[in-house]
Design a protein around this motif. Structure first.
Motif, PDB file in Angstrom:
ATOM      1  N   LEU A   4       0.759  -1.255  -0.055  1.00 49.73           N
ATOM      2  CA  LEU A   4      -0.004  -0.025  -0.128  1.00 49.73           C
ATOM      3  C   LEU A   4       0.866   1.274  -0.043  1.00 49.73           C
ATOM      4  N   VAL A   5       1.934   1.334   0.757  1.00 59.64           N
ATOM      5  CA  VAL A   5       2.974   2.501   0.934  1.00 59.64           C
ATOM      6  C   VAL A   5       3.554   2.486  -0.553  1.00 59.64           C
ATOM      7  N   ALA A   6       3.928   1.618  -1.437  1.00 56.69           N
ATOM      8  CA  ALA A   6       4.272   1.463  -2.665  1.00 56.69           C
ATOM      9  C   ALA A   6       3.518   2.057  -3.537  1.00 56.69           C
ATOM     10  N   ALA A   7       2.227   1.816  -3.435  1.00 57.21           N
ATOM     11  CA  ALA A   7       1.146   2.177  -4.395  1.00 57.21           C
ATOM     12  C   ALA A   7       1.008   3.772  -4.177  1.00 57.21           C
ATOM     13  N   ALA A   8       1.086   4.165  -2.770  1.00 55.99           N
ATOM     14  CA  ALA A   8       0.877   5.585  -2.640  1.00 55.99           C
ATOM     15  C   ALA A   8       2.068   6.352  -2.820  1.00 55.99           C
ATOM     16  N   CYS A   9       3.141   5.958  -2.820  1.00 53.45           N
ATOM     17  CA  CYS A   9       4.330   6.601  -3.272  1.00 53.45           C
ATOM     18  C   CYS A   9       4.332   6.499  -4.892  1.00 53.45           C
ATOM     19  N   GLY A  10       3.994   5.635  -5.582  1.00 50.52           N
ATOM     20  CA  GLY A  10       3.938   5.593  -7.140  1.00 50.52           C
ATOM     21  C   GLY A  10       3.101   6.523  -7.431  1.00 50.52           C
ATOM     22  N   ALA A  11       1.510   6.733  -6.800  1.00 47.32           N
ATOM     23  CA  ALA A  11       0.814   7.661  -7.223  1.00 47.32           C
ATOM     24  C   ALA A  11       1.023   9.133  -6.955  1.00 47.32           C
ATOM     25  N   GLY A  12       1.680   9.265  -5.746  1.00 42.39           N
ATOM     26  CA  GLY A  12       2.130  10.468  -5.286  1.00 42.39           C
ATOM     27  C   GLY A  12       3.314  11.161  -6.207  1.00 42.39           C
ATOM     28  N   LEU A  13       4.251  10.519  -6.526  1.00 41.01           N
ATOM     29  CA  LEU A  13       5.329  10.786  -7.402  1.00 41.01           C
ATOM     30  C   LEU A  13       4.977  10.960  -8.827  1.00 41.01           C
ATOM     31  N   GLY A  14       3.927  10.317  -9.364  1.00 36.02           N
ATOM     32  CA  GLY A  14       3.325  10.431 -10.689  1.00 36.02           C
ATOM     33  C   GLY A  14       2.478  11.832 -10.725  1.00 36.02           C
TER      34      GLY A  14
ATOM     35  N   GLY B 248      -3.989  15.465  -2.226  1.00 32.70           N
ATOM     36  CA  GLY B 248      -3.147  15.786  -3.344  1.00 32.70           C
ATOM     37  C   GLY B 248      -3.947  15.672  -4.702  1.00 32.70           C
ATOM     38  N   THR B 249      -4.447  14.379  -4.876  1.00 27.85           N
ATOM     39  CA  THR B 249      -5.288  14.229  -6.069  1.00 27.85           C
ATOM     40  C   THR B 249      -6.424  15.054  -6.270  1.00 27.85           C
ATOM     41  N   LEU B 250      -7.099  14.999  -5.160  1.00 29.03           N
ATOM     42  CA  LEU B 250      -8.556  15.802  -5.127  1.00 29.03           C
ATOM     43  C   LEU B 250      -8.264  17.149  -5.432  1.00 29.03           C
ATOM     44  N   ILE B 251      -7.172  17.973  -4.940  1.00 26.04           N
ATOM     45  CA  ILE B 251      -6.688  19.265  -5.262  1.00 26.04           C
ATOM     46  C   ILE B 251      -6.379  19.443  -6.631  1.00 26.04           C
ATOM     47  N   CYS B 252      -5.672  18.620  -7.165  1.00 25.12           N
ATOM     48  CA  CYS B 252      -5.357  18.503  -8.555  1.00 25.12           C
ATOM     49  C   CYS B 252      -6.646  18.524  -9.394  1.00 25.12           C
ATOM     50  N   LEU B 253      -7.337  17.635  -9.206  1.00 28.78           N
ATOM     51  CA  LEU B 253      -8.612  17.448  -9.826  1.00 28.78           C
ATOM     52  C   LEU B 253      -9.399  18.592  -9.996  1.00 28.78           C
ATOM     53  N   ARG B 254      -9.566  19.600  -8.745  1.00 35.20           N
ATOM     54  CA  ARG B 254     -10.082  20.854  -8.600  1.00 35.20           C
ATOM     55  C   ARG B 254      -9.409  21.879  -9.461  1.00 35.20           C
ATOM     56  N   CYS B 255      -7.995  21.748  -9.739  1.00 36.52           N
ATOM     57  CA  CYS B 255      -7.329  22.642 -10.423  1.00 36.52           C
ATOM     58  C   CYS B 255      -7.054  22.171 -11.857  1.00 36.52           C
TER      59      CYS B 255
ATOM     60  N   THR C 188      -2.602   8.968 -14.170  1.00 39.88           N
ATOM     61  CA  THR C 188      -1.378   9.150 -13.760  1.00 39.88           C
ATOM     62  C   THR C 188      -1.129   8.526 -12.141  1.00 39.88           C
ATOM     63  N   ALA C 189      -2.115   8.737 -11.550  1.00 41.53           N
ATOM     64  CA  ALA C 189      -1.851   8.433  -9.970  1.00 41.53           C
ATOM     65  C   ALA C 189      -1.979   6.894 -10.145  1.00 41.53           C
ATOM     66  N   VAL C 190      -3.093   6.092 -10.673  1.00 41.45           N
ATOM     67  CA  VAL C 190      -3.388   4.864 -10.819  1.00 41.45           C
ATOM     68  C   VAL C 190      -2.233   4.192 -11.309  1.00 41.45           C
TER      69      VAL C 190
END
Length: 323
Positions: free
Chosen positions: A54-64, A195-202, A274-276
Motif C-alpha cells: 500500500l505504501v508502494a502504491a501511494a508513493c507511485g501515485a504521489g510521485l506520478g 493532493g489528487t483531489l486538489i489537482c482534480l479541482r485545479c 497517472t496516479a493509478v
C-alpha cells in the motif's frame, strides 16, 4: 488492476500465501470476519506485506502526480521532483533531522524533509532566474541542485553516522520500503488522496498552463499564485513520501507520459490515470525488488531508475529532434 496488483504482490515472497488467504485475512481485520487462517500467515500479510504494497502504491501515485504538475506548470516534459532536485533536498532535510538531530521531535523526519524540499526548489528557481529564466534552465538548475544536495547528504552520513547507521541510511536514500507499518500507510495515503483531489479541482488551471502563462492570465488565473500553490503541493507530497520511502527517482518523469498516451492531455483524465498507473508501477517494482534479489531486497529506487533512465534518454532525443 491496482487492487489485483496489490493482492498478487502480497502473495509473493519466501513464504507462499494464496490470494484467497490474503482475502480472508483482510476480511478478518476490516470486516470482523472469523475465517480461520494461520497466525504466521496473518502476521506476514497484515503486518509486513500489505502495508508495504500500500505504501508502494501511494508513493507511485504521489510521485506520478508531482511529475504531472511540474511538467504542466513548467511546460517541460523532463520535469519531475527527482530531476529538479526536490527529492534530493527532501533527503538532505530528513538526514539532518535523523542523523544530526536538528529540530528533534518537534520537527520530525517529515518536517525536515518538507523544509529541505522547499529550500531545494527555491534554490532551483533562483539559479534558473540568474541564468536568464526559461523552462529549460529550470531543468539544468535542478540537475545542479540534485548534485549539491546529494553531496551534502553523503557528507553528513559519512561524517556523523556510525558504520551500522551509514549502511541503513544509504539503503534508505536509494529508496527503501523496508519496515513500513500502518501509520506510514495512513500518512502517505491521506496526503496522496488530498493532493489528487486538489489537482482534480485545479485540472482546468493546469490545462490553461499548457498553453503558456499569457493564455492562463487571459483566462483570469492568478499565474504566480496558482503556480506557487501547486508547486508547494508537490513539495509537500515529495517530502512526505521521501520521509517514508527515501528518494525514489524517475516515477514522476515516466508515468505522466505513459498516461498521456492512454487518455490524452486533459488533466481531468490525466491526473487520476497517472496516479493509478504510478501506483501499479511501484507495486510491481517493489515486488520485483523483493523477489528477484531475495533474500536481500534491491532498493526500490534502483529499480525505478533502471526503467526511468532509458525513458529519460529517449525523451531527450525526441526533444532535440523537435527543436
Amino acid at each position: 488492476m491496482l487492487a489485483l496488483s496489490i493482492g498478487v504482490a502480497v502473495t509473493l515472497g519466501p513464504a507462499d500465501v494464496s490470494l484467497v488467504n490474503v482475502r480472508d485475512i483482510v476480511l478478518n481485520h476490516l470486516a470482523g470476519a472469523q475465517i480461520p487462517v494461520r497466525p504466521s500467515e496473518d502476521a506476514i500479510v497484515w503486518q509486513e506485506r500489505l502495508p508495504r504494497a500500500l505504501v508502494a502504491a501511494a508513493c507511485g501515485a504521489g510521485l506520478g502526480l508531482c511529475g504531472t504538475i511540474m511538467q504542466s506548470l513548467l511546460r517541460n516534459p523532463l520535469a519531475d521532483p527527482y530531476v529538479l532536485g526536490v527529492s534530493s533536498g527532501a533527503s538532505t532535510g530528513a538526514v539532518l533531522v535523523g542523523v544530526l538531530g536538528l529540530g528533534g521531535a518537534a520537527l520530525g523526519l517529515s518536517g525536515g524533509a518538507f523544509l529541505g524540499a522547499l529550500i531545494a526548489f527555491a534554490l532551483v528557481l533562483t539559479l534558473a532566474r540568474m541564468a536568464g529564466g526559461g523552462h529549460d534552465r529550470v531543468v539544468l538548475a535542478g540537475v545542479a541542485s540534485t548534485q549539491l544536495f546529494s553531496a551534502v547528504t553523503s557528507l553528513i552520513v559519512f561524517a556523523f553516522a556510525d558504520s551500522d547507521g551509514t549502511r541503513g541510511i544509504m539503503f534508505w536514500l536509494l529508496g527503501s520500503l523496508e519496515g513500513v507499518r500502518w501509520p506510514d500507510v495512513m500518512l502517505c495515503t491521506a496526503v496522496v488522496l488530498a493532493g489528487t483531489l486538489i489537482c482534480l479541482r485545479c485540472a482546468h488551471m493546469l490545462d490553461a498552463f499548457a498553453f503558456g502563462d499569457e493564455v492562463a492570465a487571459s483566462l483570469g488565473l492568478s499565474v504566480r499564485r496558482v503556480r506557487l500553490g501547486l508547486l508547494l503541493l508537490t513539495a509537500l507530497l515529495t517530502a512526505t513520501l521521501v520521509s517514508v520511502a527515501g528518494a525514489i527517482g524517475f516515477v514522476g518523469l515516466v508515468l505522466p507520459h505513459a498516461a498521456r498516451l492512454l487518455v490524452g492531455t486533459r488533466h481531468v483524465r490525466l491526473v487520476p490515470t497517472t496516479a493509478v498507473l504510478g501506483a501499479i508501477f511501484m507495486v510491481w517494482v517493489d515486488a520485483g525488488s523483493r523477489i528477484v534479489f531475495a533474500p536481500t531486497p534491491l532498493p526500490v529506487g534502483v529499480g525505478t531508475a533502471l526503467v526511468g533512465v532509458p525513458v529519460f534518454i529517449v525523451l531527450l532525443a525526441r526533444r532535440r529532434r523537435a527543436a
